[in-house]
Design a protein around this motif. Sequence first.
Motif, PDB file in Angstrom:
ATOM      1  N   ARG A 181       0.811  -1.215   0.000  1.00  0.00           N
ATOM      2  CA  ARG A 181       0.000   0.000   0.000  1.00  0.00           C
ATOM      3  C   ARG A 181       0.848   1.271   0.000  1.00  0.00           C
ATOM      4  O   ARG A 181       0.353   2.355  -0.295  1.00  0.00           O
ATOM      5  CB  ARG A 181      -0.929  -0.017   1.228  1.00  0.00           C
ATOM      6  N   ASP A 213       2.205   2.449   2.739  1.00  0.00           N
ATOM      7  CA  ASP A 213       1.617   3.065   3.925  1.00  0.00           C
ATOM      8  C   ASP A 213       2.698   3.621   4.854  1.00  0.00           C
ATOM      9  O   ASP A 213       3.592   2.881   5.295  1.00  0.00           O
ATOM     10  CB  ASP A 213       0.772   2.031   4.665  1.00  0.00           C
ATOM     11  N   SER A 224      -5.095   1.980 -12.559  1.00  0.00           N
ATOM     12  CA  SER A 224      -5.563   1.337 -11.326  1.00  0.00           C
ATOM     13  C   SER A 224      -5.853  -0.140 -11.558  1.00  0.00           C
ATOM     14  O   SER A 224      -5.477  -0.999 -10.749  1.00  0.00           O
ATOM     15  CB  SER A 224      -6.823   2.046 -10.810  1.00  0.00           C
ATOM     16  N   HIS A 284      -3.910  -3.438  -9.946  1.00  0.00           N
ATOM     17  CA  HIS A 284      -4.630  -4.504  -9.249  1.00  0.00           C
ATOM     18  C   HIS A 284      -4.364  -5.855  -9.884  1.00  0.00           C
ATOM     19  O   HIS A 284      -4.080  -6.845  -9.205  1.00  0.00           O
ATOM     20  CB  HIS A 284      -6.132  -4.200  -9.261  1.00  0.00           C
ATOM     21  N   SER A 299      -5.554  -3.388  -1.898  1.00  0.00           N
ATOM     22  CA  SER A 299      -4.946  -2.338  -1.076  1.00  0.00           C
ATOM     23  C   SER A 299      -3.907  -1.519  -1.834  1.00  0.00           C
ATOM     24  O   SER A 299      -3.512  -0.442  -1.388  1.00  0.00           O
ATOM     25  CB  SER A 299      -4.302  -2.948   0.177  1.00  0.00           C
ATOM     26  N   ARG A 325      -2.378   1.119  -4.256  1.00  0.00           N
ATOM     27  CA  ARG A 325      -3.018   2.392  -4.603  1.00  0.00           C
ATOM     28  C   ARG A 325      -2.168   3.341  -5.427  1.00  0.00           C
ATOM     29  O   ARG A 325      -2.638   4.387  -5.857  1.00  0.00           O
ATOM     30  CB  ARG A 325      -3.478   3.094  -3.326  1.00  0.00           C
ATOM     31  N   SER A 348      -1.335   4.455  -8.326  1.00  0.00           N
ATOM     32  CA  SER A 348      -1.649   4.406  -9.755  1.00  0.00           C
ATOM     33  C   SER A 348      -1.895   5.784 -10.357  1.00  0.00           C
ATOM     34  O   SER A 348      -2.347   5.885 -11.497  1.00  0.00           O
ATOM     35  CB  SER A 348      -2.877   3.502  -9.996  1.00  0.00           C
ATOM     36  N   VAL A 406      -1.116  10.298  -6.003  1.00  0.00           N
ATOM     37  CA  VAL A 406      -0.999   9.317  -4.916  1.00  0.00           C
ATOM     38  C   VAL A 406       0.456   8.935  -4.702  1.00  0.00           C
ATOM     39  O   VAL A 406       0.920   8.792  -3.563  1.00  0.00           O
ATOM     40  CB  VAL A 406      -1.863   8.071  -5.205  1.00  0.00           C
TER      41      VAL A 406
END
Length: 295
Positions: A181, A183, A223, A227, A248, A250, A252, A256
């Motif tokens: 992710r 994160d 996106s 995936h 999860s 992201r 793309s 982001v």
Amino acid sequence: MKIGVALPQMAPGYGPGTTVDWARRIDAGPFSSVSVGERVTFSNPEMVATLGACAAVTERVQVLANLFVLPQHPVAMVAQQIGTLDQLSNGRLEVAVGVGGREHDYRSLGAEFKGRHQQLDDKVAELKALLAGEPPFEGADPVGPACVQPGGPIILAGALGPKAMRRAARWADGISGFSVRGDAEEIVKVGELADQCWAEAGRTTTPRKVNGCFTALGVPDASEALHSFVARYLGFLGPKLAEMIAASARASTPEVLAEILDGAEQAGCDEFILVPAVTDLKFVDVAAEVVAARS
């Protein structure tokens, strides 16, 4: 924070010209490294040969082996491969090692999957000795060629959990993590765990911290491409879990990705690796714009 780009070796459409075209474009861009990973029972090209091509056609960026699944291989052969790559890159090589998680790769190479964590510890010690010029056994010549970097390149550990991190703190120069992710909280926790384990091991230096995420840029329906790539790449985990993790991912859009890079820098990353989900060279152009905008 430095930003590197991996070759899209796991993505559909990787062909005869992809390695050289991407390596040259990465070297020309505002990136810190070109990297390649290891996987056997999949569609990707072999890591060491691909890294050799990268080393030969680049001049500036670091060449990162990310990573050798060391328990799968004879250590003397890995030492010779590292020495060769370090020569080809004129000392630009960095190496990450780990245990991997794909039993099929171990089986395909006739390697023992059980006990791989202890195997990693033992083989890293052997690898360091060989890179320092010690012979593989009494009466033998050293394994060549000698590295340009005295004693060999830095060695990062592909460790994420507490047990693996504590083991790595005894022998690694840093860590090579990954966050699907991208994160920031996840990256912070891994970095803090590394600092803690390094301190507990009595290390006087702080660990080098590398992380990364899967990314799709420069293509229509980025996106969906992201995936699809993640679900396929993680298919060995089973379709349900692979799809859940893929949902999860992201990174793309440029917006982001910029957010992820800012978070990774604030989380204390020394270098962040973009792992492409597509083979279209427009990825590199868009990524270069995002990186340049952060300067």
